[in-house]
Design a protein around this motif. Structure first.
Motif, short mmCIF file in Angstrom:
data_model
loop_
_atom_site.label_atom_id
_atom_site.label_comp_id
_atom_site.label_asym_id
_atom_site.label_seq_id
_atom_site.Cartn_x
_atom_site.Cartn_y
_atom_site.Cartn_z
N ALA A 263 0.78 -1.14 0.04
CA ALA A 263 0.15 -0.07 0.13
C ALA A 263 0.94 1.22 0.12
CB ALA A 263 -0.86 0.19 1.34
N THR A 264 0.53 2.13 -0.73
CA THR A 264 1.12 3.31 -0.63
C THR A 264 0.41 4.63 -0.02
OG1 THR A 264 0.33 3.91 -2.71
CG2 THR A 264 2.53 2.77 -2.61
N ASP A 265 0.92 5.73 0.43
CA ASP A 265 0.40 6.80 1.18
C ASP A 265 0.48 7.62 0.24
OD1 ASP A 265 -0.23 9.17 2.35
OD2 ASP A 265 1.15 8.78 4.10
N ALA A 266 -0.71 8.22 -0.48
CA ALA A 266 -0.64 9.02 -1.54
C ALA A 266 -0.19 10.54 -1.40
CB ALA A 266 -2.26 9.08 -2.10
N PHE A 267 -0.22 10.77 -0.18
CA PHE A 267 0.27 12.21 0.29
C PHE A 267 1.76 12.30 0.27
CE2 PHE A 267 -3.94 13.46 2.44
CZ PHE A 267 -4.65 13.75 0.84
N SER A 268 2.42 11.15 0.85
CA SER A 268 3.94 11.34 1.28
C SER A 268 4.67 10.30 0.37
CB SER A 268 4.14 10.75 2.82
OG SER A 268 3.79 9.54 3.04
N GLY A 269 4.24 9.34 -0.41
CA GLY A 269 4.80 8.57 -1.18
C GLY A 269 5.32 7.20 -0.45
N ASP A 270 5.08 7.23 0.74
CA ASP A 270 5.58 6.01 1.49
C ASP A 270 5.01 5.01 0.98
OD1 ASP A 270 6.88 7.63 3.44
OD2 ASP A 270 5.25 7.76 4.86
N ILE A 271 5.84 3.55 1.16
CA ILE A 271 5.49 2.30 0.45
C ILE A 271 5.39 1.32 1.58
CG2 ILE A 271 7.74 2.01 -0.42
CD1 ILE A 271 4.60 0.16 -1.55
N TYR A 272 4.18 0.79 2.18
CA TYR A 272 4.23 -0.21 3.17
C TYR A 272 4.23 -1.63 2.63
CZ TYR A 272 2.48 3.42 6.51
OH TYR A 272 2.54 4.67 7.07
N MET A 273 4.52 -2.62 3.07
CA MET A 273 4.62 -4.17 2.85
C MET A 273 4.53 -4.86 4.06
SD MET A 273 7.70 -6.09 0.69
CE MET A 273 7.68 -7.70 0.33
N ILE A 274 3.66 -5.63 3.87
CA ILE A 274 3.46 -6.73 4.92
C ILE A 274 3.46 -8.26 4.37
CG2 ILE A 274 1.04 -7.02 4.44
CD1 ILE A 274 0.75 -6.63 7.71
N ASP A 275 3.93 -9.35 5.25
CA ASP A 275 4.41 -10.55 4.67
C ASP A 275 3.38 -11.47 5.79
OD1 ASP A 275 6.17 -10.19 2.81
OD2 ASP A 275 8.08 -10.55 3.96
#
Length: 908
Positions: A263-275
């Motif tokens: 998932a990305t944070d549309a405001f900051s450009g952060d990328i999240y990942m879960i396993d």
């Protein structure tokens, strides 16, 4: 990778996967011991039998059982008959009605229909009495009905009535015929030519150019890969922050891997990942587009602590999803997990680990305050629902399986800030959970009326448009059609359910939906013109997209287009989750996984990540190619309407033919800098500028590759490089459902060439890696004046394509790896590292080489990796100083450097 059926003890799961029998033992105590039904007068249309009493079955896979235990399940042999040739003009169905006394007991049973190979061709899980299972498009032959005990603690007798029916194919309602709506798609990009995997996720950065993919690599490897594109999806490469240069293990110390979500944070450009994990689930966030990551290993522990028994009791988490909620400024982490049953006699430590009750757990963590700020606090997840000591409380406990989650970040109505979770509920209806942490009731559930008659196969998926309209899409488990339901009031009420797949896609599976502005949606799915059940359907299968620009209206219109130039699958598709593991026949092919995904970029363009297993890397059998491992592929919408009305049509992107050329760009070789955990320096000696390929009149294939450096030896290599590291130039393509390649390598001043078909390397359970051996017949030369490498393979080595044939997804790479004949190599840890690649193109009879924009992107700012809790590389048993980490730079001194020196000597 969902476990569709209720798992029990993890040890039992491991035993079933590794040592479980592939076949089935039909040892029914039913009366009569077998039944025969038929259509067209071949046999009585109906029959019934009385099953033996079954009790709670702790089989971890559900039906079909790897071994049908004497008390846990019961099996009945069924013969389905039809006159000769009857199935050619009629679709045949079996309906099975299950009845038992469940009054006041809460008992449920599982029922499945198995074909003669033991493959699960249809099932109903955790059901009550009077449940009917119908399986369509069957062929005459032998079948088995299996009934499993579920949560019953006392013997539970049951009865089944079996009915065969048919409908003439001419009388079936014809599928709609849609126009394409101007939709076209790019050439297929292979996310990685080396890593095999399924269920690839996709996420888009708000910058409009950065795209992420993460295919399942498998929890057995304890590894995950994150692949990033900086040019809108034309090329991908693995990120060093997740993949140490050994290729195995993760940089963080968390156990687990696979089932990743992004998932990305549309405001900051952060990328999240879960396993995926068992006791712990790794979560990660990057504030610099994947150059560095903060990580946490305790994401699913409800009550972490140092005391005995203070780690929480979440037992076997499954199918976790992420969604960024910009209204409440949180990231949602939602997963299915088991609440252990109450103690019973004979338990150890007061906990009964033989049973597990599933529920959906909802957790959230704060989004970063701004760009470049994400870190450990973004992974400090709290539970939405209450907990007590050693008891994790699910927010939803009447769900059979949950699809994705999506947040309403943009509407202005009452739904703004809601997060919607797609669900198949325990009553088999399709619906949503509406999640809002500031509402008086945090979680509200709604079902689509009548959807229990269209029970979903695998995941239902949900989307919400910018006007707040909610869309649910799913494929039913009987006729395998794509359905769509729309709600204008946050799921409280729904319009009529529509069947939306168009001709020629008669059988479909695995839809995924995304929405943009009001009424504008895309749905992707796998489909085939072959009407058979997916578990016996050899296709060919293709990846389709349906688009509607007025889906919220009472009479929506649709366009449909195949997204790929060739089929992506030519085998049956197993739909039994981990139950597929015990089926070694073609019907057990799970290489497509259980879903694929579509998202949109900043301009409303569809970005699709899917699996392509049409490569014949697997075995073959008498009925056709056997199950083949899948590569994660990517396509983006090349033309047609955007999901943003203000954009109109998306800007057309190239579909290169016969060759491709790109401009100057950075080549920051990943997987190199294990000190700062970022990419290595710009290494132009490994840079690619162009590639072109042609087919000779004799079926030979010639390819030319131009590199960035004309004097490769001038690039100085840093000290301390492993002496056994070499660099290759690889060009790979697909022809007639097979992968072929040409390759060049320089070792100690000798330039060698190779061609042929790639091979695979495996772990215990599956194909994991692809290698391209330096073997086969090939020739070539290096021209230092033009920096051009020419390679040629005889037709006999590459499938003998005829002039005028099409070669698909021709892609050039530079990569580095340990020397193949090193005694220490040949291990799964000696994986290649891609330095650079070019966009894919097709070789076609007409067309000229294309020039494609390839943006130069600066290095992201580097920040230290934060591990939570307190881990380090040392915790993994990996010594970062001993990694062959700097191998990405070695081409400057080894790969083709000797050839360049020889060329200079020749000129002098």
């Amino acid at each position: 990778m969902p476990r569709r059926h209720r798992p029990a003890l993890l040890g039992a799961l491991s035993l079933a996967l590794i040592g479980g029998a592939a076949g089935l033992v039909v040892a029914s105590a039913a009366t009569p011991a077998a039944v025969t039904v038929g259509v067209g007068g071949a046999a009585p249309a109906s029959a019934a039998y009385q099953g033996k009493a079954v009790v709670g079955n702790d089989d971890p896979l559900g039906p079909p059982s790897p071994v049908c235990t004497p008390t846990g399940c019961d099996q009945e042999a069924v013969t389905l008959k039809a006159p000769a040739g009857f199935a050619d003009k009629n679709n045949i169905s079996l309906s099975m009605k299950l009845t038992f006394d469940d009054a006041g007991s809460g008992n449920t049973l599982d029922m499945a229909l198995l074909d003669s190979s033991g493959a699960d061709v249809g099932d109903k899980i955790e059901v009550g009495t009077n449940t009917v299972l119908t399986v369509n498009n069957l062929s005459p032959g032998s079948y088995t009905i299996e009934v499993d005990g579920d949560i019953a603690t006392t013997p539970q007798a049951y009865a089944v009535s079996v009915t065969a029916s048919s409908v003439t194919k001419a009388s079936e309602a014809p599928l709609p015929v849609y126009k394409t709506g101007g939709l076209t798609f790019s050439r297929e990009t292979v996310a990685s030519p080396f890593y095999l995997g399924s269920e690839p996720n996709v996420a888009a950065d708000p910058d409009g150019q950065t795209v992420y993919e993460s295919p399942i690599f498998g929890s057995t490897t304890n590894t995950s890969f994150l692949l990033r594109s900086s040019d809108g999806g034309q090329t991908f490469n693995a990120l060093s922050a997740l993949v140490p240069a050994t290729g195995l293990g993760k940089e963080d110390e968390c156990e687990g891997g696979g089932d990743s979500d992004l998932a990305t944070d549309a405001f900051s450009g952060d990328i999240y990942m879960i396993d995926l994990g068992t006791v712990e689930v790794p979560t990660r966030v990057s504030h610099d587009r994947g150059a560095t990551f903060a990580s946490s290993c305790d994401a699913n522990l409800e009550n972490p602590g140092s005391g005995a028994g203070q780690l929480g009791i979440n037992y076997l988490p499954d199918r976790q999803w992420l969604s960024t909620d910009l209204v409440h400024k949180v990231v949602w982490y939602i997963y299915r997990d088991g609440l252990l049953a109450p103690p019973s006699p004979g338990t150890v430590g007061g906990i009964d680990v033989s049973k597990q009750l599933y529920g959906e757990y909802l957790r959230y963590a704060p989004l970063a305050g701004g760009a470049g700020q994400a870190g450990a606090s973004q992974l400090d997840f709290a539970s939405l629902c209450t907990t007590q000591t050693l008891v994790a409380t699910p927010c939803i406990d009447d769900v059979a399986i949950a699809g994705n989650a999506i947040s309403d970040n943009y509407s202005t109505g009452p739904g703004r800030g809601n997060t919607y979770l797609a669900m198949q509920r325990a009553d088999n209806s399709v619906g949503i959970a509406v999640i809002n942490p500031t509402a008086a009731q945090h979680v509200v559930e709604h079902s689509v009326p009548g959807s229990d008659k269209l029970t979903p196969e695998l995941f239902p998926t949900v989307a919400v448009d910018h006007a707040g309209n909610v869309y649910l899409s799913w494929v039913d488990d009987t006729k395998y059609q794509v359905h769509l339901a729309v709600s204008h009031d946050q799921g409280k009420t729904w319009g009529p359910t529509m069947t939306v797949n168009g001709a020629p896609a008669k059988t479909t599976i695995m839809p995924w939906i995304v929405a943009g502005d009001a009424g504008r949606i895309d749905i992707v799915y796998y489909g085939t013109a072959n009407p058979k059940n997916p578990t016996s359907n050899y296709g060919p299968w293709n990846a389709y997209m349906i688009q509607s620009l007025d889906a919220a209206s009472t009479k929506p219109h649709f366009a449909q287009q195949v997204m790929t130039d060739r089929p992506n699958h030519i085998d049956p598709i197993c739909l039994s989750g981990l139950g597929c593991t015990t089926d070694t026949s073609p019907a057990g092919d799970r290489e497509l996984g259980d879903f694929f995904k579509v998202t949109i970029d900043a301009t409303g363009r569809a970005l699709v990540s899917f699996n392509d297993g049409d490569n014949q890397l697997g075995t073959h059998d008498a009925t056709g190619p056997g199950p083949s491992p899948s590569f994660a592929h990517f396509v983006r919408q090349a033309s047609g309407p955007s999901l943003y009305a203000s954009v109109g049509d998306v800007r057309t992107v190239a579909r290169p033919t016969n060759g491709v050329a790109v401009g100057a760009h950075a080549v920051p070789v990943p997987l190199v800098d294990q000190v700062s955990h970022g990419p290595g320096p710009d290494t132009q000696a490994l840079g690619l500028r162009s590639s072109s390929t042609s087919i000779g009149s004799d079926g030979s294939v010639t390819t030319k590759v131009t590199l960035a450096k004309s004097d490769l030896a001038a690039a100085a290599a840093p000290p301390g490089l492993p002496l056994d590291t070499v660099a290759d130039v690889l060009v790979r393509w697909t022809y007639r459902d097979k992968i072929y390649y040409l390759q060049a390598q320089d070792v100690a001043g000798t330039l060698t060439f190779a061609s042929g078909e790639p091979g695979t390397l495996n772990d215990v359970l599956a194909n994991k890696f692809v290698n391209y051996p330096m073997s086969g017949t090939a020739s070539g030369s290096w021209d230092a004046k033009t920096s051009t490498l020419t390679m040629k393979a005889p037709g006999s080595a590459v499938g003998a394509p005829k002039p005028g044939s099409t070669l698909y997804s021709v892609t050039a790479y530079t990569y580095v790896h340990p020397l193949a004949d090193n005694p220490a190599s040949g291990r799964l840890t000696d994986l290649p590292v891609i330095a650079d690649s070019l966009p894919a193109y097709n070789v076609e009879p007409a067309g000229t080489p294309s020039t494609v924009k390839h943006p130069h992107r600066p290095h992201p700012t580097k920040h230290p990796v934060v591990h939570q809790p307190g881990g380090s590389l040392a915790a993994t048993g990996i010594d970062p100083t001993s990694l062959w980490a700097a191998l990405g730079l070695v081409l400057a001194s080894l790969g083709f450097a000797a050839a360049a020196r020889r060329a200079r000597r020749d000129r002098s």
